[in-house]
Design a protein around this motif. Structure first.
Motif: not given
Length: 107
Positions: A90-107
């Protein structure tokens, strides 16, 4: 669908590279949602089903069995909880979740 095992063929890898076996497991319906919700704390089957909102009891039961067999979650007296490995994952996935939120803003 059989539990993805490192060293055996899995989706995306005939040789069963460990990362591909893990991605195969995590890519299954509700696997990530279960891990994400269990990070909030241990809970019973019914509590987890409520947290996951739209998951069917059948799918939840299958995923719980798979994630338990994969040593990502375990069943305790308090219900289901993340194992030490599950918490590390989970701790390794948290940064990916943050990155995904940033990526989603492009849409």
């Amino acid at each position: 669908m059989a539990l993805p095992i490192p060293g055996k063929p899995v989706r995306g890898s005939k040789s069963g590279q460990p990362i591909m076996a893990l991605f195969d497991l995590l890519g299954r319906n509700w696997a990530m949602g279960i891990i994400w919700n269990l990070n909030e704390g241990s809970c019973t089957f019914r509590e987890l089903q409520s947290r996951c909102e739209t998951v069917s009891p059948t799918t939840l039961n299958i995923r719980l069995k798979e994630l338990t067999s994969a040593h990502i979650i375990e069943r305790t007296l308090d219900g289901y909880t993340l194992t030490a490995f599950g918490k590390e994952l989970f701790e390794l996935l948290k940064p990916i979740g943050k990155l995904a939120k940033s990526w989603s803003e492009k849409f």
